[in-house]
Scaffold this motif. Structure first.
Motif, short mmCIF file in Angstrom:
data_model
loop_
_atom_site.label_atom_id
_atom_site.label_comp_id
_atom_site.label_asym_id
_atom_site.label_seq_id
_atom_site.Cartn_x
_atom_site.Cartn_y
_atom_site.Cartn_z
N SER A 72 0.84 -1.21 0.00
CA SER A 72 0.00 0.00 0.00
C SER A 72 0.87 1.26 0.00
O SER A 72 0.52 2.25 -0.66
N ASP A 73 2.03 1.23 0.65
CA ASP A 73 2.93 2.40 0.58
C ASP A 73 3.42 2.62 -0.85
O ASP A 73 3.52 3.76 -1.32
N PHE A 74 3.71 1.52 -1.54
CA PHE A 74 4.21 1.64 -2.91
C PHE A 74 3.11 2.16 -3.83
O PHE A 74 3.33 3.05 -4.66
N ARG A 75 1.92 1.60 -3.65
CA ARG A 75 0.79 2.05 -4.49
C ARG A 75 0.51 3.53 -4.29
O ARG A 75 0.25 4.26 -5.26
N GLY A 80 0.59 8.79 -6.40
CA GLY A 80 0.97 10.17 -6.06
C GLY A 80 1.89 10.79 -7.10
O GLY A 80 1.85 11.99 -7.34
N HIS A 81 2.71 9.97 -7.72
CA HIS A 81 3.68 10.51 -8.70
C HIS A 81 3.29 10.19 -10.13
O HIS A 81 4.07 10.44 -11.05
N GLY A 82 2.11 9.59 -10.32
CA GLY A 82 1.64 9.34 -11.68
C GLY A 82 2.42 8.26 -12.42
O GLY A 82 2.56 8.33 -13.64
N LEU A 83 2.92 7.26 -11.72
CA LEU A 83 3.65 6.16 -12.37
C LEU A 83 2.79 4.90 -12.42
O LEU A 83 1.89 4.71 -11.59
N VAL A 84 3.06 4.05 -13.41
CA VAL A 84 2.36 2.77 -13.51
C VAL A 84 3.35 1.62 -13.37
O VAL A 84 4.57 1.81 -13.44
N VAL A 85 2.80 0.42 -13.16
CA VAL A 85 3.60 -0.81 -13.13
C VAL A 85 3.17 -1.65 -14.33
O VAL A 85 2.20 -2.40 -14.24
N PRO A 86 3.84 -1.51 -15.47
CA PRO A 86 3.38 -2.27 -16.65
C PRO A 86 3.76 -3.74 -16.60
O PRO A 86 3.09 -4.57 -17.21
N GLY A 125 1.50 -8.65 -8.91
CA GLY A 125 1.63 -7.85 -10.12
C GLY A 125 0.27 -7.31 -10.56
O GLY A 125 0.13 -6.14 -10.93
N HIS A 126 -0.74 -8.17 -10.51
CA HIS A 126 -2.08 -7.75 -10.91
C HIS A 126 -2.61 -6.64 -9.99
O HIS A 126 -3.23 -5.67 -10.45
N GLU A 127 -2.36 -6.82 -8.69
CA GLU A 127 -2.79 -5.81 -7.72
C GLU A 127 -2.18 -4.44 -8.05
O GLU A 127 -2.78 -3.40 -7.80
N LEU A 128 -0.98 -4.45 -8.63
CA LEU A 128 -0.30 -3.20 -8.96
C LEU A 128 -0.61 -2.72 -10.38
O LEU A 128 -0.10 -1.70 -10.82
#
Ligand code: GLT
Ligand code: MN
Ligand code: MN
Length: 386
Positions: A72-75, A80-86, A125-128
Motif C-alpha cells: 500500500s505504501d508503494f501504491r 501520487g507521482h503518476g507512475l504505472v507498473v506495466p 503484479g495484478h494488484e499493482l
C-alpha cells in the motif's frame, strides 16, 4: 531538449536503480532505497513506470501484514507521482532453493514451489496493475549435463508455463507473458539461450498467442550476437511483448551498462528499428549504475539511459530526412519489376521463364553497392557533424 516525459514510456525495474553494487567479489557500495523513494525520484526524471520482482518489494518470507503495508505504501507513491507498473516478474533465482533451477529443477518439490511463488507474484503484479509478466530463467540451466535432464527440463518448463497461463486466465488477470533469453550467467549454460530459441519454443505451448519475447540488449551482446537482428526477427514474428535496454561489451561478465554506453551504432540501429516498427510498449532500462557510483551516480545513470534513447531517436529521424543518405539507400536497392514479378508467387510458367533467363554474373559481381559511403554517412551523423 531530450528530457523524457511519461509519453516516451520509459520504465526501470526496482532492481535496476535499486542495485546496491554487490558483485561476486565485493560487498554493496550503496545503501538500499525504498520503493516509494525510487518512485518519487524516477517520476521526477520523467519515467513512465516501474517494474518489479515480487521480492524487490516484499522480502521473501514477509508476514501478510508486512506485505500489505509495503504494497500500500508503494501504491500510494505510484499514484501520487503518476507512475504505472506495466510489468511484473518473479525472483526465481536468489533463494538457495532455486540453486539448480526453478521450473527446470530435477526436484519436483522445487518445481512446485516455483509455481506457488509465481502465482503469488502474479497476484501481486495484478494488484499493482501489471499486464505483462516476464519469465527470465536465470537459474534454469546446468553446469553438469551428465545430470541427463536436457529434454526433461524443456518439458517441465513447458508444463509450468501452460499451468501459469491458465492460472492467469482463471483469475481474470489477462497477462501477456514475455520470455527473456540469456545464454549464460548465473548458470554455465542457461536453457533457451537466444531469441530464436524462444521463438522456436513458443509454438509448442498450449496457448502460444499469450506468449512473446522480452529480449535484452546485453544478453545477445554477451554471446557476440547482433541485438538489432534478434529484435527484427522477434518483430517479424509478432512477438515483441517487452524489451530490456542496456549495454555490454562482448565476451565480458553480465555488465548491464547504461543504455548506449558501449555499442552506440547497434544502439542507434535498434532505436531506429523500434521507432519505425510501431512498437508501442514500454521500453525498460534493465541496467544499473556502475559499482563505483554513489546515489547521485545512480540518477545520472537513469537520466543518461533515457537521454541517449531520445538523442538516438532524433538521429533516426535525421537519418530518414537526410537526402544524401536517402539517395545512398535508394542506390543500394536495385529494382527490376519484371524480375520481381517473375520471382514472387510461384507458377510453373514463372519457374520456366526464370530458368530460361540468361544472367550477367560478371556485371552483378562487379557492382559496388556503396555501403562504405553509407556507413561513413551514418557515422558522421552519429558523431554530430551532419
Ligand atoms: C535480472 C536479470 C534481468 C532480468 C530481470 C527479470 S532480473 O536482473 O539480469 O535480465 O530481466 O527477472
Ligand atoms: Mn533483463
Ligand atoms: Mn541482464
Amino acid at each position: 531538449d531530450y528530457t523524457p516525459t511519461p509519453a516516451d514510456k520509459f520504465t526501470f525495474g526496482l532492481w535496476t536503480v535499486g542495485n546496491v553494487g554487490r558483485d561476486p567479489f565485493g560487498e554493496p557500495t550503496r545503501q538500499p532505497m525504498s520503493a516509494p523513494y525510487i518512485a518519487q525520484k524516477l517520476a521526477a526524471l520523467g519515467a513512465y513506470g516501474i517494474n518489479l520482482h515480487d521480492n524487490d518489494l516484499v522480502p521473501i518470507g514477509a508476514s501478510a501484514a508486512e506485505r500489505d503495508r509495503l504494497v500500500s505504501d508503494f501504491r500510494a507513491a505510484l499514484s501520487g507521482h503518476g507512475l504505472v507498473v506495466p510489468m511484473a516478474t518473479t525472483n526465481l533465482f536468489s533463494d538457495p532453493a532455486f540453486k539448480d533451477g526453478a521450473f527446470t529443477s530435477a526436484d519436483a518439490r522445487v518445481r512446485a514451489y516455483a509455481l506457488q511463488k509465481t502465482m503469488l507474484s502474479m497476484d501481486l503484479g495484478h494488484e499493482l496493475g501489471a499486464t505483462t509478466y516476464v519469465f527470465w530463467g536465470g537459474r534454469e540451466g546446468t553446469e553438469v549435463d551428465a545430470s541427463g535432464k536436457l529434454l526433461d527440463a524443456l518439458a517441465w518448463f513447458r508444463d509450468s508455463l501452460n499451468f501459469l497461463a491458465e492460472y492467469s486466465q482463471s483469475q481474470g488477470y489477462g497477462y501477456r507473458f514475455a520470455l527473456e533469453p540469456k545464454p549464460n550467467e548465473p548458470r554455465g549454460d542457461i536453457f533457451f539461450p537466444t531469441a530464436g530459441s524462444m521463438l522456436g519454443f513458443i509454438p509448442t505451448l498450449d496457448q502460444p498467442d499469450l506468449f512473446g519475447v522480452n529480449p535484452e540488449f546485453a544478453h545477445d551482446t554477451m554471446a557476440g550476437l547482433n541485438f538489432a537482428h534478434a529484435v527484427a526477427q522477434i518483430i517479424d514474428a509478432g512477438k515483441l511483448f517487452h524489451i530490456d535496454l542496456n549495454d555490454q561489451k562482448m565476451g565480458r561478465f553480465d555488465q548491464d551498462l547504461r543504455f548506449g554506453a558501449e555499442n552506440i551504432k547497434t544502439a542507434f540501429m535498434l532505436v531506429k528499428l523500434l521507432e519505425n516498427s510501431g512498437y508501442a510498449g514500454p521500453k525498460q532500462f534493465d541496467a544499473h549504475a556502475l559499482r563505483t557510483e554513489d546515489e547521485a551516480g545512480v540518477w545520472a545513470f537513469a537520466r543518461g539511459c533515457m537521454r541517449t534513447y531520445l538523442i538516438l531517436k532524433e538521429k533516426a529521424r535525421q537519418f530518414d530526412e537526410d537526402s544524401e543518405i536517402q539517395a545512398a539507400l535508394q542506390a543500394y536497392r536495385v529494382q527490376d519489376s519484371e524480375l520481381e514479378t517473375l520471382s514472387r508467387g510461384f507458377t510453373p510458367e514463372k519457374a520456366q521463364a526464370l530458368k530460361a533467363r540468361s544472367v550477367d554474373r560478371a556485371m552483378l559481381g562487379a557492382r559496388g553497392p556503396g555501403l562504405e559511403q553509407l556507413d561513413q554517412l551514418t557515422i558522421e551523423l552519429l558523431l554530430g557533424v551532419r
